[in-house]
Design a protein around this motif. Structure first.
Motif, short mmCIF file in Angstrom:
data_model
loop_
_atom_site.label_atom_id
_atom_site.label_comp_id
_atom_site.label_asym_id
_atom_site.label_seq_id
_atom_site.Cartn_x
_atom_site.Cartn_y
_atom_site.Cartn_z
N GLY A 189 2.14 -5.32 8.09
CA GLY A 189 3.43 -4.41 8.09
C GLY A 189 4.84 -4.61 7.26
O GLY A 189 4.44 -5.84 6.76
N PHE A 190 5.82 -3.94 7.34
CA PHE A 190 6.59 -4.45 6.84
C PHE A 190 8.01 -4.08 7.88
O PHE A 190 7.64 -2.79 7.91
CB PHE A 190 6.95 -4.06 5.61
N LEU A 244 14.97 4.96 1.85
CA LEU A 244 15.22 4.43 2.46
C LEU A 244 13.33 4.34 3.27
O LEU A 244 13.04 5.36 2.38
CB LEU A 244 15.70 5.10 3.77
N VAL A 245 13.75 3.41 2.72
CA VAL A 245 11.59 2.25 3.34
C VAL A 245 11.24 2.37 4.45
O VAL A 245 12.13 1.68 5.28
CB VAL A 245 11.21 1.57 2.36
N ARG A 246 11.16 3.16 5.70
CA ARG A 246 10.51 3.18 6.50
C ARG A 246 9.46 2.42 7.30
O ARG A 246 8.52 2.20 6.04
CB ARG A 246 10.40 4.38 7.94
N ALA A 247 9.55 1.74 8.35
CA ALA A 247 8.78 0.69 8.66
C ALA A 247 7.71 1.23 8.81
O ALA A 247 7.87 2.36 9.38
CB ALA A 247 9.52 -0.13 10.39
N HIS A 248 6.66 0.45 8.65
CA HIS A 248 5.07 0.32 8.56
C HIS A 248 4.53 -0.80 9.50
O HIS A 248 4.64 -1.95 9.33
CB HIS A 248 4.40 0.50 6.99
N PRO A 249 3.23 -0.33 10.42
CA PRO A 249 2.76 -1.36 10.88
C PRO A 249 1.92 -1.89 10.39
O PRO A 249 1.07 -3.22 10.63
CB PRO A 249 2.08 -0.64 12.31
N GLY A 250 1.20 -1.20 8.72
CA GLY A 250 0.30 -1.51 8.60
C GLY A 250 -0.83 -1.47 8.56
O GLY A 250 -1.06 -0.24 9.84
N GLY A 305 1.18 -1.20 0.16
CA GLY A 305 -0.30 0.08 0.10
C GLY A 305 0.60 1.15 -0.07
O GLY A 305 0.47 2.35 0.60
N LEU A 306 2.21 1.20 -0.56
CA LEU A 306 3.03 2.41 -0.35
C LEU A 306 2.35 3.70 -1.88
O LEU A 306 2.96 4.16 -1.59
CB LEU A 306 4.17 2.39 -0.98
#
Length: 309
Positions: free
Chosen positions: A276-277, A264-270, A239-240
């Motif tokens: 999430g990732f 840099l793709v920052r972490a995401h909780p989903g 979902g970016l």
């Protein structure tokens, strides 16, 4: 007083030792551990037997790195997917960074593409190449470290030199590199796979490294069309697209990856619809003004040293 003087002398060589260890292992954590272990060994050594401290420390660090390379080779046998070096990630506008590795990786031989090639060498080849080609250490001294004959070291270095020469892309100016990477990320914003493929080199490849922790390419992806499809597959999965399909507004930022522009793709909780990732870093290689290599480093274990301000 003697201990303080010894510590000062060691610190004066720390940058050099980190550079040697990082180029040998391709691992920030292993490099730092090897340098710290060399200090412990120095503190316990007889100082009267050390004629050249820099050379002594280089030898100690080289032996420690050889052990780590052999251990890494064993781990790679059961590693899920591809294996990439640990990147050195810094802000685009870093001012006066005190991290010695941040300065070291500005040199061409520490760029991500060069380290990827070194990762394909055997541990003895890598040690022989880095010590002889990078530092001019005589073959005889390297033979002592590797516990083999001088002639065997010559052969190792020659094979490594040939592989590096044939497989390492010619470096381009920073401006050319940055323009190509920016064009790629802008093309990703369009959502058009053909637009992305157009800014990729005909020999484009994508190498993903997650160690099985998060989805990426498990095999090397070859060809601009296939690389473009993988990009959009990852964007859709997580979902970016963001608001108004703005890829760059969803936690993606420009950074320097081993001295060159990357992302840099920052972490995401989903959320309810997307998993999430963890954070991931993307480095790039540019050839003829087009992005030829994309390195998707998504294994959290290889990003523990990423601390951007």
């Amino acid at each position: 007083m003697v201990a303080a003087l010894l510590a000062d002398q060691f610190e004066s060589h720390r940058g050099h030792l980190l550079a040697v260890a990082y180029r040998m292992t391709g691992s920030v954590s292993d490099a730092e551990d090897a340098v710290q272990e060399s200090w412990l060994r120095l503190a316990g050594a007889s100082q009267s037997q050390i004629e050249d401290l820099r050379a002594w420390l280089t030898t100690v660090v080289s032996r420690l790195c050889l052990d780590r390379l052999r251990s890494a080779a064993v781990r790679r046998e059961s590693y899920v997917g591809q294996w990439l070096p640990e990147p050195v990630v810094t802000p685009v506008a870093a001012a006066g960074d005190s991290d010695p590795l941040a300065t070291v990786v500005l040199r061409q031989e520490f760029r991500l593409a060069a380290l990827v090639v070194l990762d394909q060498l055997t541990p003895p080849q890598r040690v022989a190449f880095v010590l002889h080609e990078g530092l001019g250490v005589p073959y005889g001294e390297i033979a002592t470290i590797l516990d083999i004959s001088t002639e065997a070291v010559r052969q190792l270095a020659a094979r490594a030199r040939k592989a590096v020469r044939e497989q390492t892309p010619q470096p381009v100016a920073d401006g050319e590199h940055e323009a190509a990477v920016q064009k790629l990320l802008v093309a990703l914003n369009t959502g058009d796979a053909q637009a992305v493929a157009a800014v990729l080199h005909p020999d484009a490849v994508m190498i993903g490294d997650s160690g099985g922790t998060t989805p990426t390419a498990r095999n090397v992806i070859v060809g601009p069309d296939k690389v473009a499809r993988l990009f959009f597959g990852l964007i859709r999965r997580y979902g970016l697209e963001g608001q108004d399909k703005d890829f760059l507004a969803t936690g993606v930022e420009f950074v320097r990856v081993n001295g060159q522009l990357g992302a840099l793709v920052r972490a995401h909780p989903g959320d309810e619809t997307h998993p999430g990732f963890p954070a991931r870093v993307m480095g790039f290689t540019v050839v003829d003004g087009l992005v030829q290599g994309t390195y998707d480093i998504a294994n959290p274990a290889k990003l523990t040293g990423v601390q951007l301000r």
